[in-house]
Design an enzyme around this catalytic site. Structure first.
Site, PDB file in Angstrom:
ATOM      1  N   GLY A  28      11.007  50.258 -26.187  1.00  0.00           N
ATOM      2  CA  GLY A  28       9.871  50.212 -27.124  1.00  0.00           C
ATOM      3  C   GLY A  28       9.110  48.924 -26.919  1.00  0.00           C
ATOM      4  N   GLY A  30       6.196  47.691 -28.135  1.00  0.00           N
ATOM      5  CA  GLY A  30       5.108  47.474 -29.074  1.00  0.00           C
ATOM      6  C   GLY A  30       5.017  45.995 -29.421  1.00  0.00           C
ATOM      7  N   GLY A  33       8.822  44.601 -29.533  1.00  0.00           N
ATOM      8  CA  GLY A  33       9.462  44.692 -28.213  1.00  0.00           C
ATOM      9  C   GLY A  33       8.737  43.837 -27.184  1.00  0.00           C
ATOM     10  N   ASN A 118      12.866  47.114 -39.110  1.00  0.00           N
ATOM     11  CA  ASN A 118      12.977  46.876 -40.545  1.00  0.00           C
ATOM     12  C   ASN A 118      13.977  47.827 -41.173  1.00  0.00           C
ATOM     13  OD1 ASN A 118      11.374  44.693 -41.237  1.00  0.00           O
ATOM     14  ND2 ASN A 118       9.494  45.896 -41.153  1.00  0.00           N
ATOM     15  N   LYS A 197      14.095  41.018 -47.161  1.00  0.00           N
ATOM     16  CA  LYS A 197      13.022  41.461 -46.255  1.00  0.00           C
ATOM     17  C   LYS A 197      12.522  42.837 -46.703  1.00  0.00           C
ATOM     18  CE  LYS A 197      10.388  41.144 -42.719  1.00  0.00           C
ATOM     19  NZ  LYS A 197      10.432  41.945 -41.501  1.00  0.00           N
ATOM     20  N   SER A 267       1.952  47.310 -41.600  1.00  0.00           N
ATOM     21  CA  SER A 267       2.153  48.271 -40.503  1.00  0.00           C
ATOM     22  C   SER A 267       1.963  49.700 -41.010  1.00  0.00           C
ATOM     23  CB  SER A 267       3.524  48.083 -39.854  1.00  0.00           C
ATOM     24  OG  SER A 267       4.535  48.426 -40.753  1.00  0.00           O
TER      25      SER A 267
END
Ligand code: NAP
Length: 317
Positions: A28, A30, A33, A118, A197, A267
């Site tokens: 990944g 993105g 990553g 997350n 978080k 996001s």
């Protein structure tokens, strides 16, 4: 973006260090990553293998310490992958299942899989796909933005960039990145940190995605009141789930959210704008699941979850 010096770095350059070279697959590419792959690749100490859905032949990372151009190419077919020492799983949480074919080829029982996603249930979601590998959750605090499939922008935020549990696997993770300009926290209470978080994400992501407004919407007095009530429920669920959250945790979380510029999105907001699936189950879904496990009432979070699932069902990608 400010101009920064660019260094061309060969990840294959020989290293003066005595430790063995490790093979690290980043699944990944993105925002997160790309930040991790570029940071590791620039060290030149490991063999970094990119696993992506689109081919690339070079990779560029912008970061405050200076941009780096790396001759990293990406595998695009899991059949090309071989077992590695480390996997950094950096897809969105709801994309984990689609990465199962990568994990099946990359993992053996001696592999470590670091999950840079997350949520609070990363191990449960990934371990069944990881072929007996050790799975460790990693909290991500840096901001990663994919500018193009081969180009990522990393910005530091807060006091740390990453956090892991202070155990043998967490310490091995910090050694992997030793020398990279990423600040990694070794935590003796990772569960509490993970819930903290999650609390930050529990308000800003759903409310910006559902209202299709940036974080300025959170500054409305009525939205602040709603946010506090959502957090009070989530804090109760987190405590029941073993997190040692403070008496004023909701107020602290709201205060932290209010320090962010109203111009920022989240996001979930950007994914909704783009018609992409939202990371619902790892965020609000995790709060409701924990609440259900422990018999904690969370009606507001449950209502958010219903709305977000309905939005998700209509998303195309
Ligand atoms: N970005 C941030 O600043 C930030 C900060 C803290 C935490 N996080 C968390 O970090 C995690 C990663 O977020 P992100 O922002 O990096 O997401 P992202 O930018 O959407 O990147 C996810 C990447 O995974 C790729 N991917 C998905 N399925 C794949 C598959 N089966 N095989 C190969 N590649 C696949 C996607 O490829 P395509 O391009 O082909 O779709 C995309 O490049 C999430 O849990 C997020 O909540 C993000």
């Amino acid at each position: 973006m400010s101009a920064v010096p660019t260094a061309s770095v060969s990840p294959q350059s020989s290293s003066p260090r005595t430790e063995p070279r490790l093979t690290v697959a980043v699944v990944g590419l993105g925002g997160i990553g790309g930040g991790a792959a570029g940071s590791l690749g620039a060290l030149g100490r490991h063999d970094v293998i990119l696993c992506a859905r689109r081919p690339i032949t070079r990779f560029r990372l912008e970061r405050p310490e200076g941009a780096v151009e790396l001759p990293l190419s990406a595998l695009t077919d899991p059949a090309q992958a071989k077992p590695v020492d480390w996997v950094l799983l950096c897809t969105k949480a709801h994309q984990t299942a689609s990465a199962a074919t990568w994990l099946a080829r990359l993992c053996t029982p001696s592999t470590r899989v670091a999950v840079l996603q997350n949520g609070v249930n990363q191990v449960a979601g990934v371990a069944p796909l990881a072929g007996g590998a050790t799975v460790l959750p990693v909290l991500v605090y840096y901001n990663g933005e994919r500018l193009a499939p081969d180009h990522t922008w990393l910005r530091h935020a807060g006091n740390y960039d990453l956090a892991v549990a202070d155990d043998a696997d967490g310490r091995a993770f910090t050694q992997l990145f030793e020398g990279a300009p990423l600040r990694i926290l070794l935590s003796d209470d990772f569960r509490t940190l993970a819930w903290r978080k999650l609390l930050l994400n529990a308000v800003a992501n759903p409310l910006t995605a559902l209202t299709l407004q940036r974080q300025a919407v959170l500054h409305r007095p009525d939205m602040l009141e709603l946010g506090r009530a959502i957090l009070d429920e989530a804090v109760a669920a987190g405590r029941a789930d073993g997190a040692r959250l403070a008496a004023d945790e909701s107020a602290r979380t709201i205060a932290a959210l209010l320090t962010y510029s109203g111009e920022l999105g989240t996001s979930m907001y950007f994914d909704r704008l783009a018609g992409r699936k939202l990371e619902v189950e790892a965020l609000t879904g995790a709060i409701v699941a924990a609440a259900d496990r422990h018999g904690v009432p969370v009606p507001l979070n449950r209502a958010l979850l219903t709305l977000l699932r309905a939005v998700n069902d209509a998303a195309e990608k």
